[in-house]
Scaffold this motif. Sequence first.
Motif, PDB file in Angstrom:
ATOM      1  N   GLY A  35       0.810  -1.211   0.000  1.00 27.45           N
ATOM      2  CA  GLY A  35       0.000   0.000   0.000  1.00 27.45           C
ATOM      3  C   GLY A  35       0.844   1.262   0.000  1.00 27.45           C
ATOM      4  N   LEU A  36       1.995   1.190  -0.653  1.00 24.94           N
ATOM      5  CA  LEU A  36       2.895   2.339  -0.767  1.00 24.94           C
ATOM      6  C   LEU A  36       3.122   2.639  -2.247  1.00 24.94           C
ATOM      7  CD1 LEU A  36       5.558   1.221   1.849  1.00 24.94           C
ATOM      8  CD2 LEU A  36       3.904   3.062   2.143  1.00 24.94           C
ATOM      9  N   SER A  37       3.815   3.710  -2.533  1.00 28.37           N
ATOM     10  CA  SER A  37       4.153   4.018  -3.918  1.00 28.37           C
ATOM     11  C   SER A  37       5.440   3.307  -4.306  1.00 28.37           C
ATOM     12  CB  SER A  37       4.321   5.528  -4.102  1.00 28.37           C
ATOM     13  OG  SER A  37       5.488   5.968  -3.437  1.00 28.37           O
ATOM     14  N   THR A  38       5.600   3.104  -5.604  1.00 25.93           N
ATOM     15  CA  THR A  38       6.826   2.499  -6.116  1.00 25.93           C
ATOM     16  C   THR A  38       8.021   3.383  -5.768  1.00 25.93           C
ATOM     17  OG1 THR A  38       5.581   1.514  -7.922  1.00 25.93           O
ATOM     18  CG2 THR A  38       7.964   1.648  -8.207  1.00 25.93           C
ATOM     19  N   ALA A  39       7.831   4.683  -5.853  1.00 25.14           N
ATOM     20  CA  ALA A  39       8.911   5.619  -5.536  1.00 25.14           C
ATOM     21  C   ALA A  39       9.352   5.483  -4.078  1.00 25.14           C
ATOM     22  CB  ALA A  39       8.478   7.051  -5.825  1.00 25.14           C
ATOM     23  N   ALA A  40       8.412   5.227  -3.187  1.00 20.35           N
ATOM     24  CA  ALA A  40       8.767   5.064  -1.772  1.00 20.35           C
ATOM     25  C   ALA A  40       9.664   3.841  -1.592  1.00 20.35           C
ATOM     26  CB  ALA A  40       7.515   4.931  -0.913  1.00 20.35           C
ATOM     27  N   ILE A  41       9.292   2.723  -2.232  1.00 19.74           N
ATOM     28  CA  ILE A  41      10.119   1.512  -2.134  1.00 19.74           C
ATOM     29  C   ILE A  41      11.508   1.789  -2.705  1.00 19.74           C
ATOM     30  CG2 ILE A  41      10.370  -0.898  -2.849  1.00 19.74           C
ATOM     31  CD1 ILE A  41       8.082  -0.461  -0.835  1.00 19.74           C
ATOM     32  N   GLN A  42      11.546   2.466  -3.834  1.00 17.83           N
ATOM     33  CA  GLN A  42      12.838   2.785  -4.468  1.00 17.83           C
ATOM     34  C   GLN A  42      13.702   3.629  -3.539  1.00 17.83           C
ATOM     35  OE1 GLN A  42      12.465   4.848  -8.192  1.00 17.83           O
ATOM     36  NE2 GLN A  42      14.647   4.847  -8.573  1.00 17.83           N
ATOM     37  N   ARG A  43      13.099   4.592  -2.885  1.00 13.44           N
ATOM     38  CA  ARG A  43      13.881   5.467  -2.002  1.00 13.44           C
ATOM     39  C   ARG A  43      14.252   4.772  -0.697  1.00 13.44           C
ATOM     40  NH1 ARG A  43      11.524  11.222  -1.710  1.00 13.44           N
ATOM     41  NH2 ARG A  43      13.573  11.633  -0.820  1.00 13.44           N
ATOM     42  N   TYR A  44      13.431   3.828  -0.235  1.00 14.22           N
ATOM     43  CA  TYR A  44      13.799   3.046   0.952  1.00 14.22           C
ATOM     44  C   TYR A  44      15.019   2.182   0.658  1.00 14.22           C
ATOM     45  CZ  TYR A  44       9.052   3.991   2.793  1.00 14.22           C
ATOM     46  OH  TYR A  44       7.902   4.568   3.232  1.00 14.22           O
ATOM     47  N   GLU A  45      15.089   1.656  -0.590  1.00 17.70           N
ATOM     48  CA  GLU A  45      16.191   0.773  -0.976  1.00 17.70           C
ATOM     49  C   GLU A  45      17.454   1.527  -1.387  1.00 17.70           C
ATOM     50  OE1 GLU A  45      14.811  -1.700  -4.152  1.00 17.70           O
ATOM     51  OE2 GLU A  45      13.661  -2.995  -2.823  1.00 17.70           O
ATOM     52  N   ALA A  46      17.323   2.796  -1.697  1.00 17.44           N
ATOM     53  CA  ALA A  46      18.464   3.565  -2.206  1.00 17.44           C
ATOM     54  C   ALA A  46      19.586   3.600  -1.182  1.00 17.44           C
ATOM     55  CB  ALA A  46      18.028   4.986  -2.557  1.00 17.44           C
ATOM     56  N   GLN A  47      20.800   3.484  -1.685  1.00 18.80           N
ATOM     57  CA  GLN A  47      21.956   3.526  -0.793  1.00 18.80           C
ATOM     58  C   GLN A  47      22.815   4.743  -1.106  1.00 18.80           C
ATOM     59  OE1 GLN A  47      23.903  -0.275  -0.358  1.00 18.80           O
ATOM     60  NE2 GLN A  47      21.985  -1.346  -0.682  1.00 18.80           N
ATOM     61  N   ASP A  48      22.172   5.750  -1.643  1.00 21.43           N
ATOM     62  CA  ASP A  48      22.866   7.009  -1.912  1.00 21.43           C
ATOM     63  C   ASP A  48      22.159   8.122  -1.144  1.00 21.43           C
ATOM     64  OD1 ASP A  48      20.505   7.438  -3.301  1.00 21.43           O
ATOM     65  OD2 ASP A  48      21.405   7.301  -5.285  1.00 21.43           O
ATOM     66  N   GLY A  49      22.342   9.329  -1.539  1.00 20.44           N
ATOM     67  CA  GLY A  49      21.752  10.462  -0.824  1.00 20.44           C
ATOM     68  C   GLY A  49      20.252  10.587  -0.982  1.00 20.44           C
ATOM     69  N   SER A  50      19.647   9.814  -1.906  1.00 15.11           N
ATOM     70  CA  SER A  50      18.210   9.954  -2.145  1.00 15.11           C
ATOM     71  C   SER A  50      17.365   9.053  -1.248  1.00 15.11           C
ATOM     72  CB  SER A  50      17.885   9.638  -3.610  1.00 15.11           C
ATOM     73  OG  SER A  50      18.064   8.256  -3.875  1.00 15.11           O
ATOM     74  N   ASN A  51      18.028   8.254  -0.398  1.00 15.83           N
ATOM     75  CA  ASN A  51      17.234   7.319   0.400  1.00 15.83           C
ATOM     76  C   ASN A  51      16.497   8.034   1.521  1.00 15.83           C
ATOM     77  OD1 ASN A  51      19.464   7.720   2.135  1.00 15.83           O
ATOM     78  ND2 ASN A  51      19.147   5.724   3.051  1.00 15.83           N
ATOM     79  N   ILE A  52      15.385   7.439   1.900  1.00  9.93           N
ATOM     80  CA  ILE A  52      14.596   7.933   3.030  1.00  9.93           C
ATOM     81  C   ILE A  52      14.284   6.744   3.925  1.00  9.93           C
ATOM     82  CG2 ILE A  52      13.549   9.864   1.796  1.00  9.93           C
ATOM     83  CD1 ILE A  52      11.009   8.138   1.511  1.00  9.93           C
ATOM     84  N   LYS A  53      13.929   7.013   5.139  1.00 13.15           N
ATOM     85  CA  LYS A  53      13.535   5.969   6.084  1.00 13.15           C
ATOM     86  C   LYS A  53      12.011   5.913   6.111  1.00 13.15           C
ATOM     87  CE  LYS A  53      17.766   5.340   7.476  1.00 13.15           C
ATOM     88  NZ  LYS A  53      18.509   4.251   6.927  1.00 13.15           N
ATOM     89  N   PRO A  54      11.432   4.727   6.185  1.00 17.86           N
ATOM     90  CA  PRO A  54       9.976   4.636   6.257  1.00 17.86           C
ATOM     91  C   PRO A  54       9.462   5.084   7.619  1.00 17.86           C
ATOM     92  CG  PRO A  54      10.949   2.469   6.517  1.00 17.86           C
ATOM     93  CD  PRO A  54      12.074   3.420   6.198  1.00 17.86           C
ATOM     94  N   SER A  55       8.199   5.445   7.644  1.00 14.18           N
ATOM     95  CA  SER A  55       7.563   5.736   8.928  1.00 14.18           C
ATOM     96  C   SER A  55       7.437   4.416   9.690  1.00 14.18           C
ATOM     97  CB  SER A  55       6.176   6.347   8.696  1.00 14.18           C
ATOM     98  OG  SER A  55       5.315   5.383   8.103  1.00 14.18           O
ATOM     99  N   ARG A  56       7.150   4.490  10.964  1.00 14.63           N
ATOM    100  CA  ARG A  56       6.974   3.275  11.772  1.00 14.63           C
ATOM    101  C   ARG A  56       5.844   2.427  11.185  1.00 14.63           C
ATOM    102  NH1 ARG A  56       9.789   0.125  14.752  1.00 14.63           N
ATOM    103  NH2 ARG A  56      10.709   1.901  15.777  1.00 14.63           N
TER     104      ARG A  56
END
Length: 132
Positions: A35-56
């Motif tokens: 129930g997330l966006s594809t972009a969110a998964i991509q950014r969670y997996e990113a290992q560069d400066g574009s990564n983000i952490k998911p909410s709890r």
Amino acid sequence: MSVLPDFESAEFAPALKAIRKQLQLSRTALAAQVGLSTAAIQRYEAQDGSNIKPSREAYERLSKVLATLLADSASAATSPPPPVTPPVAVTAATAPVPTVPLAAGILLADATLEQLIARAKAMGAKKVTVEF
């Protein structure tokens, strides 16, 4: 027990990607399941400066879905594989195209291209590509 390291951990991104690939899921498929966006998964997996952490909440949904999928794939791995059927060539038909989707009793070799496309769409395909 979670299948993923804590989302604050540096191991979260590579672990998420490894599990997704192990399950042979695209980012889009995983995103749809969670129930997330594809972009969110991509950014969670990113290992560069574009990564983000998911909410709890997103982390808990990811963990729950991945644990279920891993358990399902483990149980599928222990059951015997389905019998392998040889591929069947589909040839163009010259008969008029019926408007009824491919019935359960029609052999693949006897189906028209239009019947096959209708059957694929009836089974949930959003797009059917035919190459010659």
